[in-house]
Design a protein around this motif. Sequence first.
Motif, PDB file in Angstrom:
ATOM      1  N   ASN A  88       0.840  -1.185   0.000  1.00 24.09           N
ATOM      2  CA  ASN A  88       0.000   0.000   0.000  1.00 24.09           C
ATOM      3  C   ASN A  88       0.882   1.245   0.000  1.00 24.09           C
ATOM      4  OD1 ASN A  88       0.545   0.853   2.864  1.00 24.09           O
ATOM      5  ND2 ASN A  88      -0.433  -1.116   3.295  1.00 24.09           N
ATOM      6  N   VAL A  89       0.245   2.383  -0.201  1.00 26.43           N
ATOM      7  CA  VAL A  89       0.917   3.678  -0.154  1.00 26.43           C
ATOM      8  C   VAL A  89       0.323   4.458   1.002  1.00 26.43           C
ATOM      9  CG1 VAL A  89       1.280   5.861  -1.366  1.00 26.43           C
ATOM     10  CG2 VAL A  89       1.397   3.702  -2.624  1.00 26.43           C
ATOM     11  N   ILE A  90       1.172   5.091   1.807  1.00 30.58           N
ATOM     12  CA  ILE A  90       0.713   5.831   2.979  1.00 30.58           C
ATOM     13  C   ILE A  90       0.920   7.322   2.766  1.00 30.58           C
ATOM     14  CG2 ILE A  90       1.031   6.202   5.452  1.00 30.58           C
ATOM     15  CD1 ILE A  90       2.053   3.361   5.669  1.00 30.58           C
ATOM     16  N   ALA A  91      -0.097   8.094   3.126  1.00 35.65           N
ATOM     17  CA  ALA A  91       0.002   9.552   3.103  1.00 35.65           C
ATOM     18  C   ALA A  91      -0.253  10.060   4.518  1.00 35.65           C
ATOM     19  CB  ALA A  91      -1.015  10.147   2.140  1.00 35.65           C
ATOM     20  N   HIS A 103       3.006  -3.426   8.666  1.00 37.85           N
ATOM     21  CA  HIS A 103       2.215  -3.405   7.434  1.00 37.85           C
ATOM     22  C   HIS A 103       3.151  -3.303   6.224  1.00 37.85           C
ATOM     23  CE1 HIS A 103      -0.560  -2.091  10.573  1.00 37.85           C
ATOM     24  NE2 HIS A 103      -1.528  -2.571   9.824  1.00 37.85           N
ATOM     25  N   SER A 104       2.784  -4.000   5.178  1.00 41.18           N
ATOM     26  CA  SER A 104       3.609  -4.007   3.965  1.00 41.18           C
ATOM     27  C   SER A 104       3.311  -2.753   3.151  1.00 41.18           C
ATOM     28  CB  SER A 104       3.292  -5.258   3.141  1.00 41.18           C
ATOM     29  OG  SER A 104       4.097  -5.313   1.996  1.00 41.18           O
ATOM     30  N   SER A 105       4.193  -1.773   3.266  1.00 39.27           N
ATOM     31  CA  SER A 105       3.979  -0.486   2.599  1.00 39.27           C
ATOM     32  C   SER A 105       5.079  -0.231   1.581  1.00 39.27           C
ATOM     33  CB  SER A 105       3.949   0.648   3.624  1.00 39.27           C
ATOM     34  OG  SER A 105       2.905   0.448   4.563  1.00 39.27           O
ATOM     35  N   GLU A 106       4.694   0.297   0.432  1.00 42.92           N
ATOM     36  CA  GLU A 106       5.654   0.614  -0.615  1.00 42.92           C
ATOM     37  C   GLU A 106       6.382   1.914  -0.309  1.00 42.92           C
ATOM     38  OE1 GLU A 106       7.813   0.450  -4.182  1.00 42.92           O
ATOM     39  OE2 GLU A 106       6.657  -1.091  -3.125  1.00 42.92           O
ATOM     40  N   ILE A 107       5.618   2.930   0.089  1.00 42.17           N
ATOM     41  CA  ILE A 107       6.200   4.257   0.280  1.00 42.17           C
ATOM     42  C   ILE A 107       5.332   5.085   1.203  1.00 42.17           C
ATOM     43  CG2 ILE A 107       5.022   5.204  -1.756  1.00 42.17           C
ATOM     44  CD1 ILE A 107       7.591   6.878  -2.300  1.00 42.17           C
ATOM     45  N   LEU A 108       5.967   5.978   1.934  1.00 42.76           N
ATOM     46  CA  LEU A 108       5.288   6.928   2.814  1.00 42.76           C
ATOM     47  C   LEU A 108       5.513   8.331   2.274  1.00 42.76           C
ATOM     48  CD1 LEU A 108       4.028   8.025   5.514  1.00 42.76           C
ATOM     49  CD2 LEU A 108       6.323   7.799   6.505  1.00 42.76           C
ATOM     50  N   PHE A 109       4.437   9.070   2.064  1.00 44.77           N
ATOM     51  CA  PHE A 109       4.517  10.472   1.659  1.00 44.77           C
ATOM     52  C   PHE A 109       4.227  11.355   2.867  1.00 44.77           C
ATOM     53  CE2 PHE A 109       4.067   8.573  -2.437  1.00 44.77           C
ATOM     54  CZ  PHE A 109       4.474   9.499  -3.397  1.00 44.77           C
ATOM     55  N   CYS A 110       5.045  12.371   3.080  1.00 43.36           N
ATOM     56  CA  CYS A 110       4.764  13.360   4.117  1.00 43.36           C
ATOM     57  C   CYS A 110       5.236  14.725   3.636  1.00 43.36           C
ATOM     58  CB  CYS A 110       5.418  12.992   5.453  1.00 43.36           C
ATOM     59  SG  CYS A 110       7.215  13.174   5.467  1.00 43.36           S
ATOM     60  N   SER A 111       4.669  15.763   4.191  1.00 42.82           N
ATOM     61  CA  SER A 111       5.021  17.124   3.768  1.00 42.82           C
ATOM     62  C   SER A 111       6.088  17.694   4.689  1.00 42.82           C
ATOM     63  CB  SER A 111       3.788  18.023   3.784  1.00 42.82           C
ATOM     64  OG  SER A 111       3.257  18.111   5.098  1.00 42.82           O
TER      65      SER A 111
END
Length: 276
Positions: free
Chosen positions: A2-5, A84-92
């Motif tokens: 998944n992708v996390i924001a 959790h199996s995450s591809e990438i985390l986006f944060c500002s």
Amino acid sequence: MNVIAAINGQITAEVSAFYALHFARVHGFPLRLLHILNPADNIEAVEKSMATIERVAEKYGMATKRVVLGGPPIRTIEQYLLEHSSEILFCSTRYHQRKNLFNLSFSQKLSSMTLPADLAVVRVVHPRTTLSTKNILLFIRGNRLSVEKFTFFASMAKAYKASCEIYSVSVVGKRQRARLDRGQVKLMLKNNDDRLSHYKQLAKHMDIPLRLKHSIAVNEMDQVLYHLSHTNFDLVIVGGERLSMYSSMSKAKPIERLHRSTSVNTISFYQRGGAR
């Protein structure tokens, strides 16, 4: 996967989440909207941001999920990524002058860590750019371009159907530059072009318009900022370097200067596991 924001109710976090949404969409990943409870955040603004992102995701037929957690922010998000199996985390992020270890921002602390997922730190200058991103630039040093970095760059280009440029800057000292003749400069630039040409071929197969541009400079950030001021890009992608907490307290790094001075939305991409 998944992708996390990461969402905190601020417009910059919302813009970062839209970049995450488009990255997830092009790969077919579900999107997780993550908020870690913080007394400084307005929970109504957080929920409003999540609802806005969900409405857009619904138009694309994307799966989304809200995740609200409590606890120390950095430790909590690290634990969530481990579980959790995450591809990438986006944060500002937003530029500010740090004074000591305890003044590091959320994004600065994350970029100092070895994480089990890629990290995209988004510096927002123009919030509405995510609605129409037509030109994307990837800045690299010399011909140093990893497959992971190119994959992220190509993913964003594919998501926005954008025209792209890989801009390589070779750094030389003042004395060395003064000694370079025209033939040597041409040879250096040709070597970089040859070493990166396979990425251009790959982009062609992916139907991504891509050009290569090279420069030789004494100061890489001076050159990049000059290039941005004379071109028309909507998004800049640059590779980040994970630093220790101690080293992040020392003098400002080039990437921090870019965040401070950029006139274009910028994503600093950090590969998982501490890779550059």
